[in-house]
Design an enzyme around this catalytic site. Sequence first.
Site, PDB file in Angstrom:
ATOM      1  N   VAL A 220     -33.997 -25.179   3.189  1.00 46.81           N
ATOM      2  CA  VAL A 220     -33.944 -24.404   4.422  1.00 46.81           C
ATOM      3  C   VAL A 220     -35.133 -23.451   4.430  1.00 46.81           C
ATOM      4  O   VAL A 220     -35.361 -22.727   3.454  1.00 46.81           O
ATOM      5  CB  VAL A 220     -32.624 -23.606   4.494  1.00 46.81           C
ATOM      6  CG1 VAL A 220     -32.588 -22.709   5.721  1.00 46.81           C
ATOM      7  CG2 VAL A 220     -31.426 -24.553   4.475  1.00 46.81           C
ATOM      8  N   CYS A 221     -35.897 -23.442   5.511  1.00 51.36           N
ATOM      9  CA  CYS A 221     -37.099 -22.593   5.581  1.00 51.36           C
ATOM     10  C   CYS A 221     -36.720 -21.113   5.536  1.00 51.36           C
ATOM     11  O   CYS A 221     -35.907 -20.651   6.337  1.00 51.36           O
ATOM     12  CB  CYS A 221     -37.878 -22.872   6.861  1.00 51.36           C
ATOM     13  SG  CYS A 221     -39.182 -21.657   7.135  1.00 51.36           S
ATOM     14  N   VAL A 222     -37.354 -20.389   4.653  1.00 48.99           N
ATOM     15  CA  VAL A 222     -36.997 -18.979   4.468  1.00 48.99           C
ATOM     16  C   VAL A 222     -37.334 -18.138   5.694  1.00 48.99           C
ATOM     17  O   VAL A 222     -36.526 -17.301   6.124  1.00 48.99           O
ATOM     18  CB  VAL A 222     -37.648 -18.393   3.186  1.00 48.99           C
ATOM     19  CG1 VAL A 222     -39.171 -18.449   3.246  1.00 48.99           C
ATOM     20  CG2 VAL A 222     -37.193 -16.967   2.946  1.00 48.99           C
TER      21      VAL A 222
END
Lengths: 130, 135
Positions: free
Chosen positions: A77-79
């Site tokens: 999941v993209c931070v």
Amino acid sequence: MKFAIQINEGPYQHQATDTAYHFTKSALEKGHEVSRVFFYHDGVYNSSRITTPPQDDRHIVNRWAELAEAHSLDMVVCVAAAQRRGVVDDGEAERNGKDATNIHPAFRISGLGQLIEAAVEADRLMVFGD
Amino acid sequence: MSKIKKFMYVNRRAPYGTVYALESLEVVLIGAAFDQDVSLAFIGDGVYQLKSDQDSSDSDQKNFSPIYQALGDYDVSKLYVEKESLEERGLTLEELMPLTYEDEDDDWAEKDSIRVVSRDEMAELMDQQDVLFNF
């Protein structure tokens, strides 16, 4: 063939994650490799463990988690996208002083470099979204 | 990672109605560290992302258009803009931000990053890519 998957849309609102799920599942069953599934934009919401759909509907988050468990899938999941949208793991909660977490343990939060790296190393990047 | 791939980021949406344009730029900036052969394409409403004199102050959204001006410093110097998409929206090249880069192969001469290409040329460029990111 080695695939990397990018999902740009949230669950239930949009079919993208359903299509991505069925694509990933079929590819794995046919013996292909899926090196990483990367969740970006509203796609980060696919990782919320407190998601509670009606009982007669598919559970999109748990379905991804089960597929990951069965095939040791790396689901990232993209931070930056997650921070904007309130998708939080223990590390992020501590860093940003938040009083809760909501990410499902089958997913991990990391940077956009993981998307680029996956695209470099895979034979095909498949992008799901509008 | 030794393979150099041709990466194209395809920008199809207006800059502020959705977050796609801003989050696309974030991928481009991170991706620049990976030393791939990078280009950006602007088609459809995506051409509005390069419009000069953007003012988003009434919308409470950050005007992120200055980031495009920094792309040259990240060695992102190929910005393909589709001619037909400009024309369909009544836009001309002169109404876009002047974006430049310094060409290290030509004694650091300052050159234009924006290249206006036809729809057919854009299709050909896309065909040459290894990776297409759609935003």
